[in-house]
Write a protein that holds these residues in place. Structure first.
Motif, mmCIF file in Angstrom:
data_model
loop_
_atom_site.group_PDB
_atom_site.id
_atom_site.type_symbol
_atom_site.label_atom_id
_atom_site.label_comp_id
_atom_site.label_asym_id
_atom_site.label_seq_id
_atom_site.Cartn_x
_atom_site.Cartn_y
_atom_site.Cartn_z
ATOM 1 N N VAL A 39 0.863 -1.238 -0.140
ATOM 2 C CA VAL A 39 0.092 0.081 0.070
ATOM 3 C C VAL A 39 0.893 1.186 -0.151
ATOM 4 N N THR A 40 1.751 1.306 0.858
ATOM 5 C CA THR A 40 2.691 2.580 1.066
ATOM 6 C C THR A 40 3.941 2.146 0.241
ATOM 7 N N THR A 65 -4.199 3.494 -6.246
ATOM 8 C CA THR A 65 -5.687 3.088 -6.004
ATOM 9 C C THR A 65 -5.899 1.604 -6.667
ATOM 10 N N THR A 68 -5.292 -0.982 -3.990
ATOM 11 C CA THR A 68 -6.256 -0.710 -2.673
ATOM 12 C C THR A 68 -7.764 -1.091 -3.256
ATOM 13 N N SER A 160 3.430 -0.151 7.072
ATOM 14 C CA SER A 160 3.386 0.995 6.764
ATOM 15 C C SER A 160 4.893 1.832 6.446
ATOM 16 N N THR A 287 -8.060 5.985 7.092
ATOM 17 C CA THR A 287 -7.229 5.546 5.865
ATOM 18 C C THR A 287 -6.962 6.626 4.822
ATOM 19 N N ILE A 291 -3.352 7.389 3.851
ATOM 20 C CA ILE A 291 -2.850 7.128 2.596
ATOM 21 C C ILE A 291 -2.816 8.521 1.501
ATOM 22 N N HIS A 412 -11.456 0.067 4.985
ATOM 23 C CA HIS A 412 -9.934 0.454 5.192
ATOM 24 C C HIS A 412 -9.417 0.653 3.863
ATOM 25 N N GLU A 413 -9.388 -0.399 3.178
ATOM 26 C CA GLU A 413 -8.855 -0.457 1.787
ATOM 27 C C GLU A 413 -9.483 0.649 0.703
ATOM 28 N N GLY A 416 -8.542 4.229 1.430
ATOM 29 C CA GLY A 416 -7.236 4.541 0.956
ATOM 30 C C GLY A 416 -7.582 4.929 -0.416
#
Length: 475
Positions: A39-40, A65, A68, A160, A287, A291, A412-413, A416
């Motif tokens: 993700v990060t 994106t 996620t 993260s 999130t 993000i 959560h996803e 982001g």
């Protein structure tokens, strides 16, 4: 360590210990760590990727994106597949897809191949994550289970933090492609060792809601496409308005399918439970902001300030550590001062940290202007994360904890994805032309969002003092 053969067990009956369960936990945690990392890890490598593959702002936004979006949109389906096919098969399938997709993404020659690889990584993650958590939950009992789930939950903050550092080191060293290639040997080793360790439990009869999964993912993709287009074509343009309207239609269709279905992907009745709605809202906002900050900060430091990827990763390290510390603090505070007070305090800290960034200059010290604000904001976000999870899981019936966890993890996803899309659009002029004003507008919106969310939390979040549970954790 007992080598009793693992068998399917009733919810509260003591299960025979799973052989080598701590080694199994370590391997599943490594796999989950890769998913969180991705993700990060990509954020810090974005400018190098853009230069190498000639990507514009839209493509850069999708590089974050697409992952996620597929991860969040398909996670509930992944949980159902684990029931239908057996969690051990679903873990291996997800790991194989994720590892292969990482190779494809690293070999990308242009935007289409990069986006496809990132989307497939998300599909692999959506299969792997819920199935792995299910295996961790059923392989341990009592105090051991709480310890194992504590390790699992701790991966979020460290993943993260490691993501921004590793992303910077790899992009500065062997190059941005290694941000993805690094998953391949790790995934290959896990695929070689896991089949011998995974407990084989009988699959359950489970209906798969494929239309529901397709509609919610397509709806979110349409929403993100409309938001990203608005940055270039304007909010009133057809290319922004039509996808946004399309997203509403797809979400409405999703709700209709879920209500009519005999085995819905998401039990919409969960949204009549105030703790679940509060948890989902807090998770979405936290999130989206966190993000979004990683995305904005990375592009600001490298585009506008000329920082190298590694130097950018080092700037973000205190931010990631502050998030983890905020989560630890939040878990202590929720039981003492209650969910509502902790959530409002966390969002107030986020507002206080983000507000000064509305006057972020194009020069001056990053360590006195950008870093303190982001660290304070992230401390608050960490507390909000934990409050979201504990509120949603501790205040619903135990048999609904899995459903509540699925809802919170999905938000959560998806949070982001939406955060990056919105902040990228607001900062469009800064990203395209290297001007500070686009970034200050995006940080202004972030501060307003945090402040408004604090006011909503005052009304929405229950004023109770739940104790941290040993139930499933979001990451």
């Amino acid at each position: 360590m007992s080598h009793a053969h693992p068998t399917l067990h009733a919810e509260h009956a003591p299960a025979p210990p799973v052989p080598c369960r701590w080694l199994l936990l370590a391997l599943l945690c490594v796999a989950q760590f890769m998913l969180i990392l991705d993700v990060t890890v990509v954020n810090v490598a974005l400018p190098d990727m853009a230069a190498d593959l000639r990507l514009g702002r839209e493509a850069l936004t999708w590089a974050v994106t697409a992952y996620t979006l597929c991860f969040g949109g398909l996670m509930l389906l992944g949980g159902r597949l684990a029931d239908a096919l057996g969690a051990h098969r679903t873990v291996l399938a997800g790991l194989a897809v994720f590892t292969s997709a990482s190779l494809v993404t690293g070999l990308a020659t242009g935007a289409p191949m990069l986006m496809s690889g990132r989307g497939l990584q998300g599909v692999g993650a959506a299969l792997l994550s819920p199935a792995a958590l299910s295996i961790v939950t059923t392989s341990f009992d009592g105090a051991e289970r709480n310890k194992a789930l504590g390790v699992w939950a701790a991966l979020g903050g460290t993943g993260s933090a490691a993501g921004v550092l590793l992303g910077g080191a790899l992009a500065d060293g062997p190059g941005w492609r290694w941000v993805f290639f690094v998953n391949v040997p790790v995934g290959a080793v896990a695929l070689a060792v896991l089949p011998a360790l995974l407990p084989r439990r009988a699959a359950q009869r489970a209906r798969l809601d494929l239309p529901g999964a397709a509609l919610v993912t397509a709806g979110t993709a349409s929403l993100i496409y409309g938001l990203v287009r608005a940055g270039d074509a304007g909010w009133a343009s057809a290319t922004a308005v039509l996808p946004l309207l399309g997203a509403l239609v797809l979400y409405a269709a999703f709700a209709a399918v879920e209500r009519a279905g005999r085995a819905p992907l998401m039990d919409l009745r969960m949204f009549t439970r105030r703790p679940v709605v509060a948890g989902a809202f807090l998770m979405l906002v936290a999130t989206a902001l966190l993000i979004g900050f990683f995305f904005l900060g990375s592009v600001y430091l490298q585009h506008l300030r000329g920082y190298s990827p590694l130097a950018t990763g080092l700037v973000f390290l205190p931010v990631a550590v502050a998030t983890g510390f905020g989560a630890h603090l939040g878990s202590q505070l929720v039981g003492r001062i209650g969910s509502r007070t902790t959530a409002v305090a966390g969002l107030a800290a986020t507002t206080a940290g983000t507000a000064p960034l509305a006057w972020l200059p194009a020069d001056g010290s990053v360590y006195t202007r950008l870093l303190p604000g982001l660290a304070l904001a992230s401390l608050g976000i960490g507390a909000v994360f934990v409050t979201a999870i504990i509120t949603a899981l501790a205040l619903v019936a135990p048999q609904e904890a899995g459903l509540a966890s699925g809802v919170v993890n999905t938000f959560h996803e998806v949070g982001g994805s939406i955060g990056v899309a919105v902040l990228s659009t607001v900062a469009a002029s800064g990203i395209e032309h290297g001007a500070a004003d686009g970034f200050t507008s995006a940080f202004t919106l972030s501060a307003i969002t945090a402040a408004a969310s604090a006011l909503i939390a005052l009304v929405l979040v229950p004023h109770t003092k739940p104790q941290s549970t040993g139930g499933p954790h979001a990451h």
